[in-house]
Scaffold this motif. Sequence first.
Motif, PDB file in Angstrom:
ATOM      1  N   GLN A  84       0.825  -1.205   0.000  1.00  0.00           N
ATOM      2  CA  GLN A  84       0.000   0.000   0.000  1.00  0.00           C
ATOM      3  C   GLN A  84       0.860   1.255   0.000  1.00  0.00           C
ATOM      4  O   GLN A  84       0.553   2.234  -0.690  1.00  0.00           O
ATOM      5  N   THR A  85       1.955   1.238   0.759  1.00  0.00           N
ATOM      6  CA  THR A  85       2.876   2.384   0.782  1.00  0.00           C
ATOM      7  C   THR A  85       3.435   2.632  -0.610  1.00  0.00           C
ATOM      8  O   THR A  85       3.530   3.773  -1.061  1.00  0.00           O
ATOM      9  N   ALA A  86       3.808   1.549  -1.297  1.00  0.00           N
ATOM     10  CA  ALA A  86       4.342   1.684  -2.653  1.00  0.00           C
ATOM     11  C   ALA A  86       3.298   2.263  -3.601  1.00  0.00           C
ATOM     12  O   ALA A  86       3.612   3.127  -4.435  1.00  0.00           O
ATOM     13  N   LEU A  87       2.052   1.823  -3.486  1.00  0.00           N
ATOM     14  CA  LEU A  87       0.982   2.373  -4.329  1.00  0.00           C
ATOM     15  C   LEU A  87       0.765   3.852  -4.022  1.00  0.00           C
ATOM     16  O   LEU A  87       0.644   4.670  -4.943  1.00  0.00           O
ATOM     17  N   ASP A  88       0.733   4.198  -2.736  1.00  0.00           N
ATOM     18  CA  ASP A  88       0.541   5.593  -2.337  1.00  0.00           C
ATOM     19  C   ASP A  88       1.686   6.488  -2.805  1.00  0.00           C
ATOM     20  O   ASP A  88       1.497   7.683  -3.027  1.00  0.00           O
ATOM     21  N   ALA A  89       2.880   5.906  -2.949  1.00  0.00           N
ATOM     22  CA  ALA A  89       4.062   6.671  -3.362  1.00  0.00           C
ATOM     23  C   ALA A  89       4.165   6.805  -4.880  1.00  0.00           C
ATOM     24  O   ALA A  89       5.097   7.408  -5.386  1.00  0.00           O
ATOM     25  N   GLY A  90       3.216   6.214  -5.609  1.00  0.00           N
ATOM     26  CA  GLY A  90       3.228   6.353  -7.067  1.00  0.00           C
ATOM     27  C   GLY A  90       3.498   5.068  -7.817  1.00  0.00           C
ATOM     28  O   GLY A  90       3.617   5.080  -9.040  1.00  0.00           O
ATOM     29  N   GLY A  91       3.579   3.954  -7.108  1.00  0.00           N
ATOM     30  CA  GLY A  91       3.769   2.675  -7.769  1.00  0.00           C
ATOM     31  C   GLY A  91       2.463   2.163  -8.357  1.00  0.00           C
ATOM     32  O   GLY A  91       1.385   2.661  -8.050  1.00  0.00           O
ATOM     33  N   ALA A  92       2.562   1.137  -9.190  1.00  0.00           N
ATOM     34  CA  ALA A  92       1.385   0.528  -9.808  1.00  0.00           C
ATOM     35  C   ALA A  92       1.347  -0.954  -9.461  1.00  0.00           C
ATOM     36  O   ALA A  92       2.373  -1.640  -9.527  1.00  0.00           O
ATOM     37  N   ALA A  93       0.179  -1.443  -9.105  1.00  0.00           N
ATOM     38  CA  ALA A  93       0.022  -2.845  -8.732  1.00  0.00           C
ATOM     39  C   ALA A  93       0.267  -3.752  -9.932  1.00  0.00           C
ATOM     40  O   ALA A  93      -0.254  -3.521 -11.014  1.00  0.00           O
ATOM     41  N   VAL A  94       1.055  -4.796  -9.711  1.00  0.00           N
ATOM     42  CA  VAL A  94       1.257  -5.847 -10.696  1.00  0.00           C
ATOM     43  C   VAL A  94       0.554  -7.111 -10.209  1.00  0.00           C
ATOM     44  O   VAL A  94      -0.155  -7.763 -10.958  1.00  0.00           O
TER      45      VAL A  94
END
Length: 124
Positions: A84-94
């Motif tokens: 979730q932190t990665a998504l909030d930081a601008g990442g995209a779910a794979v």
Amino acid sequence: MDLAHVAICVSDLDRALAFYRELGFEETHRFTLSGVENVYVDRPGGDGALQLRYDPDRTTPIAPSRADTDHVAFTVEDVEETFQTALDAGGAAVLEPTEIEPAGAYAAFVEDPEGYTLELYRGL
């Protein structure tokens, strides 16, 4: 033999640093060589760093391909929270957090802002 670091090229050094800082990475050192800025980031107590390479004169696009480098894996204590932190930081779910029994892991996959795939995992 221990892994020292993995070097990845980035098109926006500030964006890459902001993303990895959100995931708990800290800058350990940097230098410029032949016009290319090299910034090393690692997690406290980590056993392998990322080298972010930024070349302002690069003329070809950065196009990470899972056909060539599938992913870079990191052990984490809480897969869901880090995902979730990665998504909030601008990442995209794979791949959402899931159990991968043959690997003995609970893992999630996320794409960083440059398109590199990261695996966030812990053992079962």
